[in-house]
Design an enzyme around this catalytic site. Structure first.
Site, PDB file in Angstrom:
ATOM      1  N   ASP A 203       0.834  -1.199   0.000  1.00  0.00           N
ATOM      2  CA  ASP A 203       0.000   0.000   0.000  1.00  0.00           C
ATOM      3  C   ASP A 203       0.874   1.257   0.000  1.00  0.00           C
ATOM      4  O   ASP A 203       1.858   1.324   0.746  1.00  0.00           O
ATOM      5  CB  ASP A 203      -0.862  -0.031   1.283  1.00  0.00           C
ATOM      6  CG  ASP A 203      -1.930   1.041   1.294  1.00  0.00           C
ATOM      7  OD1 ASP A 203      -2.735   1.082   0.356  1.00  0.00           O
ATOM      8  OD2 ASP A 203      -1.959   1.839   2.257  1.00  0.00           O
ATOM      9  N   GLU A 247      14.818 -15.356   0.300  1.00  0.00           N
ATOM     10  CA  GLU A 247      15.241 -16.435   1.204  1.00  0.00           C
ATOM     11  C   GLU A 247      14.361 -17.674   1.037  1.00  0.00           C
ATOM     12  O   GLU A 247      14.721 -18.759   1.453  1.00  0.00           O
ATOM     13  CB  GLU A 247      15.133 -15.978   2.674  1.00  0.00           C
ATOM     14  CG  GLU A 247      16.204 -15.004   3.089  1.00  0.00           C
ATOM     15  CD  GLU A 247      15.887 -14.374   4.449  1.00  0.00           C
ATOM     16  OE1 GLU A 247      14.956 -14.847   5.153  1.00  0.00           O
ATOM     17  OE2 GLU A 247      16.555 -13.378   4.790  1.00  0.00           O
TER      18      GLU A 247
HETATM   19  C1  NOJ Z   1      -4.456   2.996  -0.801  1.00  0.00           C
HETATM   20  C2  NOJ Z   1      -5.531   1.979  -0.597  1.00  0.00           C
HETATM   21  O1  NOJ Z   1      -5.772   1.315  -1.800  1.00  0.00           O
HETATM   22  C3  NOJ Z   1      -6.731   2.728  -0.082  1.00  0.00           C
HETATM   23  O2  NOJ Z   1      -7.889   1.946  -0.058  1.00  0.00           O
HETATM   24  C4  NOJ Z   1      -6.407   3.257   1.287  1.00  0.00           C
HETATM   25  O3  NOJ Z   1      -7.480   4.043   1.753  1.00  0.00           O
HETATM   26  C5  NOJ Z   1      -5.154   4.133   1.251  1.00  0.00           C
HETATM   27  N1  NOJ Z   1      -4.100   3.538   0.483  1.00  0.00           N
HETATM   28  C6  NOJ Z   1      -4.640   4.360   2.639  1.00  0.00           C
HETATM   29  O4  NOJ Z   1      -4.113   3.175   3.168  1.00  0.00           O
END
Ligand code: NOJ
Length: 564
Positions: A203, A247
């Protein structure tokens, strides 16, 4: 299951767990529900699934606010359930990817609680980006950074200091310059890898490190590198993670980054052989339904993939954008998307012609699945689900909706629970005697239910099943794409291996030469030619005399020399 580049031409199915299937009747999808319906993914023919975050979380941003990175949220099941799911998925030939959220946690994470209780300047505070404010009494935030979800990126603590949150105030940013944060995430990786998980979607992968002295963003936005994103120090983190992934032998683990960086040069270090394996190619997703714009995004995505030696990861949908049927069903906005807010292009609202949007979405997935690289599908797109734009205000939960004071609809409309059985109460998503689904499923979702579509050869689901299962038969894995010069500028035409893909992005129905027509292996629209907003796949091995002998059956009747 070994093959250390399985991901390079995989089809991955994104499971937004809370909306996939509810196994325990509490109205929220869970691991038991998913496990019971893994057959849906097998029938579709996908290679892997990616699960949105399902760790312990107060769910302010539905799992992107994590309170415990080492345990599954009880709403979704237990860590043992996850282990069982992985084992069952592997038995069925499916890899399992989890979502790693390293940029921020939840304000309910024990570390953040400890930081609040600890004195200013303590090591506990050092794990987060916590600073004094500006102004004589520190009442102004440390700088002018804005949260992605709207409003300031800083919230003040009771003792007067401020903490950074790139997203919602419930999601404090980690300080990635702190060694304990780095060590913690190495443990997180090893924990889930040890349980059999095959890899992670990362993310906000460009966001972990922020500029050291927290400089203001110039008010005209004119910076070479935004201080909140894409700082050079992030690469050292990924080099460490990749070493960890390697690994695992003989089946090394895999990373795909959610990376919003500008251009190939910025992407280059992330996709170096000792960092991440892939990055989503969002450029295609944010384009309107327009031949030049779509072809441009495919060209640049492929050029980047070739240049960086990392196969493209194409996608048209995810849990952050309005569903493609609704996007393509609107009047198409041909102005260039705002580079500072690309997602705005994918969350525009306006009147939607669902029939047009559906035809285009069917054609678009034929384009996607014919391209070199991998494809990420988002649950429900195989059903042709539109965005639910008319959810009542009081059921909306997305922090974007909340933080924008209702000016932006946000993302709830693409997260509505899936319809499984048209005639079952709650459309088969959850137990009718249990709680209502966490977001209401509109009655008209019945028309999109899996069971109904499974019986209809002309349905979205039937098309997706044919395409996902059949694509490698004509578009050989690894074969390069060669553009074909089609006389109609609204037609995208290319070959790959024995396959020819034609997509009619224009407003006119076009005829097809009989030699092509009889070699069609899949089509998204009505029979007879290449109707508007449709695509066909052709097996060139079945074209009598081969492709070069074909006169394109369009008014100019030109041949088919290669364009590039
Ligand atoms: C990107 C994610 O896809 C989204 O759903 C989220 O709200 C934000 N990052 C924050 O983590």
């Amino acid at each position: 299951m070994t093959n250390d580049s399985w991901w390079s031409d995989a089809v991955v199915y994104q499971v937004y767990l809370r909306s996939f299937a509810d196994g325990d009747g509490d109205g929220v999808g869970d691991l038991a529900g998913l496990r019971a319906r893994l057959g849906h993914l097998v029938d579709l023919g996908v290679d892997a699934l990616w699960l949105n975050p399902c760790y312990v979380s107060p769910q302010r941003d539905h799992g992107y606010d994590i309170a415990d990175y080492f345990a599954i949220d009880p709403t979704y099941g237990t860590t043992d359930d996850l282990v069982d799911l992985v084992a069952e998925a592997h038995r069925l030939g499916l890899r399992v990817l989890l979502d790693l959220v390293p940029n921020h946690c939840s304000t309910e994470h024990p570390w953040f609680r400890e930081a609040l209780a600890a004195p200013v300047g303590s090591p506990q505070r050092g794990r987060f980006v916590i600073r004094d404010g500006r102004g004589p009494d520190g009442a102004l935030p440390p700088n002018n950074w804005q949260s992605v979800f709207g409003g300031p990126a800083w919230t003040r603590l009771a003792d007067g200091q401020w903490y950074l949150h790139s997203f919602d105030a419930s999601q404090p940013d980690f300080n990635w310059r702190d060694a304990s944060v780095r060590a913690y995430f190495e443990d997180v990786l090893r924990f889930w890898f040890g349980l059999g998980v095959d890899g992670f979607r990362i993310d906000v992968a460009h966001g972990l490190v922020v500029a050291e002295h927290l400089p203001d963003l110039p008010t005209d936005g004119a910076v070479d590198r935004h201080p909140m994103w894409d700082q050079p120090e992030v690469h050292e983190i990924y080099r460490t993670w990749r070493r960890i992934a390697q690994e695992y032998r003989p089946d090394p683990k895999y990373f795909i980054g959610e990376l919003w960086v500008d251009g190939t040069e910025r992407l280059r270090p992330y996709l170096a052989p000792d960092e991440l394996h892939q990055a989503f190619c969002f450029d295609l997703l944010v384009q309107p339904w327009d031949a030049d714009r779509l072809a441009g995004a495919v060209r640049s995505g492929l050029a980047t993939a070739d240049d960086l030696g990392a196969p493209a990861a194409w996608t048209l949908n995810n849990h952050d954008v309005h569903r493609v049927v609704s996007r393509y069903g609107q009047v198409q906005d041909l102005s260039a998307p705002d580079p500072q807010d690309l997602l705005a292009a994918a969350r525009r609202t306006g009147p939607v012609d669902l029939a047009v949007g559906a035809a285009r979405a069917r054609a678009a997935v034929m384009l996607l699945l014919a391209l070199p690289g991998s494809v990420y599908l988002y649950q429900g797109e195989e059903l042709g689900l539109p965005e639910v734009l008319d959810l009542p205000d009081d059921v909306r939960q997305d922090p974007i909706w909340v933080r924008s004071g209702g000016r932006e609809l946000g993302r709830d409309g693409c997260r509505v629970p899936l319809p499984w059985r048209a005639d079952a109460p709650r459309l088969g998503f959850s137990d009718p005697t249990g709680a209502a689904p966490w977001l209401p499923t509109p009655d008209w979702f019945a028309g999109y239910a899996v069971d109904r579509q499974a019986r209809d050869d002309g349905s979205f689901l039937a098309l997706y099943r044919r395409l996902v299962r059949g694509r490698r038969e004509v578009f050989a894995p690894g074969a390069p794409l060669r553009w074909v010069d089609h006389p109609d500028p609204d037609v995208l035409a290319f070959t790959r291996g024995a396959g020819l893909c034609l997509v009619n992005v224009g407003g006119d129905d076009l005829p097809l030469a009989p030699a092509l027509e009889q070699a069609i292996v899949a089509r998204s629209g009505a029979a007879g030619g290449l109707v508007r907003d449709s695509a066909v796949w052709i097996d060139t091995a079945r074209v009598p005399g081969g492709l070069r002998s074909v006169a394109w059956d369009v008014p100019s009747g030109a041949g088919a020399p290669a364009r590039a």
